[in-house]
Design a protein around this motif. Structure first.
Motif, short mmCIF file in Angstrom:
data_model
loop_
_atom_site.label_atom_id
_atom_site.label_comp_id
_atom_site.label_asym_id
_atom_site.label_seq_id
_atom_site.Cartn_x
_atom_site.Cartn_y
_atom_site.Cartn_z
N GLY A 12 19.43 30.06 51.50
CA GLY A 12 19.54 29.10 52.59
C GLY A 12 19.34 27.71 52.04
N HIS A 13 20.01 26.72 52.65
CA HIS A 13 19.88 25.36 52.12
C HIS A 13 20.26 24.32 53.17
CE1 HIS A 13 23.86 27.02 50.61
NE2 HIS A 13 24.24 26.13 51.50
N LEU A 14 19.84 23.11 52.87
CA LEU A 14 20.27 21.93 53.62
C LEU A 14 21.57 21.44 53.01
CD1 LEU A 14 19.56 19.62 55.69
CD2 LEU A 14 18.51 18.43 53.74
N ILE A 15 22.51 21.06 53.85
CA ILE A 15 23.79 20.55 53.37
C ILE A 15 24.02 19.15 53.93
CG2 ILE A 15 25.01 21.76 55.24
CD1 ILE A 15 27.41 21.99 53.29
N LEU A 16 24.35 18.22 53.05
CA LEU A 16 24.71 16.84 53.42
C LEU A 16 26.14 16.61 52.98
CD1 LEU A 16 21.49 14.96 52.21
CD2 LEU A 16 22.03 15.69 54.54
N GLN A 17 26.98 16.07 53.87
CA GLN A 17 28.39 15.88 53.55
C GLN A 17 28.94 14.62 54.19
OE1 GLN A 17 29.82 19.60 55.34
NE2 GLN A 17 30.88 18.39 56.90
N LEU A 18 30.03 14.12 53.62
CA LEU A 18 30.73 13.00 54.23
C LEU A 18 31.46 13.49 55.48
CD1 LEU A 18 32.29 11.29 51.07
CD2 LEU A 18 30.27 10.57 52.37
N PRO A 19 31.42 12.76 56.57
CA PRO A 19 32.07 13.20 57.81
C PRO A 19 33.57 12.86 57.82
CG PRO A 19 30.95 11.14 58.21
CD PRO A 19 30.66 11.51 56.77
N PHE A 46 30.12 17.06 49.27
CA PHE A 46 28.86 17.52 49.84
C PHE A 46 27.89 17.95 48.74
CE2 PHE A 46 31.42 21.36 49.47
CZ PHE A 46 30.52 22.30 49.00
N VAL A 47 26.61 17.97 49.10
CA VAL A 47 25.56 18.45 48.21
C VAL A 47 24.68 19.42 48.99
CG1 VAL A 47 25.53 16.42 46.73
CG2 VAL A 47 24.07 16.47 48.75
N VAL A 48 24.06 20.37 48.27
CA VAL A 48 23.17 21.34 48.90
C VAL A 48 21.91 21.49 48.05
CG1 VAL A 48 25.09 22.61 49.93
CG2 VAL A 48 24.17 23.35 47.73
N ALA A 49 20.81 21.87 48.70
CA ALA A 49 19.56 22.17 48.00
C ALA A 49 18.77 23.14 48.86
CB ALA A 49 18.75 20.91 47.72
N GLY A 50 18.22 24.19 48.22
CA GLY A 50 17.47 25.16 49.00
C GLY A 50 16.88 26.24 48.13
N GLY A 51 16.66 27.41 48.73
CA GLY A 51 16.03 28.51 48.02
C GLY A 51 16.47 29.84 48.59
N GLY A 52 16.00 30.92 47.95
CA GLY A 52 16.37 32.26 48.41
C GLY A 52 15.85 33.31 47.47
N MET A 53 16.65 34.34 47.26
CA MET A 53 16.26 35.42 46.37
C MET A 53 17.48 35.93 45.60
SD MET A 53 17.82 38.16 47.97
CE MET A 53 16.96 39.61 47.44
N LEU A 54 17.21 36.48 44.41
CA LEU A 54 18.23 37.08 43.57
C LEU A 54 17.68 38.40 43.08
CD1 LEU A 54 20.97 36.81 42.06
CD2 LEU A 54 19.70 35.73 40.19
N GLY A 55 18.45 39.48 43.25
CA GLY A 55 17.98 40.80 42.87
C GLY A 55 18.96 41.54 42.00
N ALA A 56 18.48 42.61 41.38
CA ALA A 56 19.30 43.49 40.57
C ALA A 56 19.05 44.92 41.01
CB ALA A 56 18.98 43.33 39.09
N SER A 57 20.11 45.71 41.06
CA SER A 57 20.01 47.12 41.41
C SER A 57 20.84 47.92 40.42
CB SER A 57 20.50 47.35 42.84
OG SER A 57 20.43 48.72 43.18
N SER A 58 20.18 48.73 39.60
CA SER A 58 20.87 49.52 38.58
C SER A 58 19.94 50.62 38.08
CB SER A 58 21.33 48.64 37.42
OG SER A 58 20.21 48.03 36.80
N GLY A 59 20.47 51.47 37.22
CA GLY A 59 19.68 52.53 36.64
C GLY A 59 18.75 52.01 35.55
#
Length: 201
Positions: free
Chosen positions: A100-107, A113-126
């Motif tokens: 999720g992030h904040l987005i600023l853009q020219l109208p 536009f630019v974005v900045a935010g955070g979240g999660m990154l995961g891996a699923s494997s054997g």
């Protein structure tokens, strides 16, 4: 011109679209490429004692943006990246992320536009690949939007996604790994009546 006449003239001027159009939704998806940092820390407990780099992967996902005004808003997105180890047997793994992030853009119709935010990154494997792991992330990025019509927007994005590094906490090690993402996307737009800055009429 008398003050009353000036006020009447100002009241008769059409508002710019970027002031008049509010509560805009953009719903769509994206395709692209994800380049995982060689020093990524996406490993399950006890899986490996050495880094296991990943090959670049095909990136696919969906996104939803809400803009109370045409130049500012918030956006959430989620996607998956099927990939495999770069060497080390070439075993398959799947990365997945939600951000999720904040987005600023020219109208404007062609909008930086630019974005900045955070979240999660995961891996699923054997266990022969990376096992299972989820890390918190931060990200910054930007790109270009083009509003083909008031209802359709095309965009290109580039992101620097920071996740905990394999060497985090080690003497002389890096705390953050830099993962790169480049995507092309399209969205349907709800609540926007024009692609111009100024209202018609």
């Amino acid at each position: 011109m008398a003050p009353g006449q000036a006020q009447a003239a100002d009241a008769g001027k059409p508002k710019p679209a970027w002031l008049k159009e509010k509560h805009i939704l953009e719903v769509g998806g994206y395709l692209g490429a994800f380049f995982t940092a060689a020093d990524h820390g996406l490993y399950g407990d006890g899986i490996t004692k050495t880094p296991r780099p990943l090959k670049p992967g095909f990136d696919v996902g969906v996104r939803l943006a809400y803009l109370p005004l045409r130049f500012v808003g918030v956006e959430v997105e989620g996607g998956v990246v099927p990939t495999k180890l770069d060497g080390n047997g070439g075993y398959k793994t799947t990365l997945f992320g939600v951000r999720g992030h904040l987005i600023l853009q020219l109208p404007t119709r062609l909008s930086l536009f630019v974005v900045a935010g955070g979240g999660m990154l995961g891996a699923s494997s054997g266990p022969k690949a990376l096992g299972k792991n989820i890390d918190g992330t931060l990200h910054v990025g930007g790109g270009l939007k083009y509003y083909v019509t008031p209802k359709v927007v095309l965009r290109i994005d580039g992101r620097d996604i920071l996740s905990p590094a394999w060497s985090k906490g080690m003497a002389g090690g890096q705390d953050w790994a830099h993962n790169a993402e480049f995507t092309f996307g399209a969205s349907f737009v709800l609540g926007r009546q024009t692609t111009k800055m100024l209202a018609k009429g």
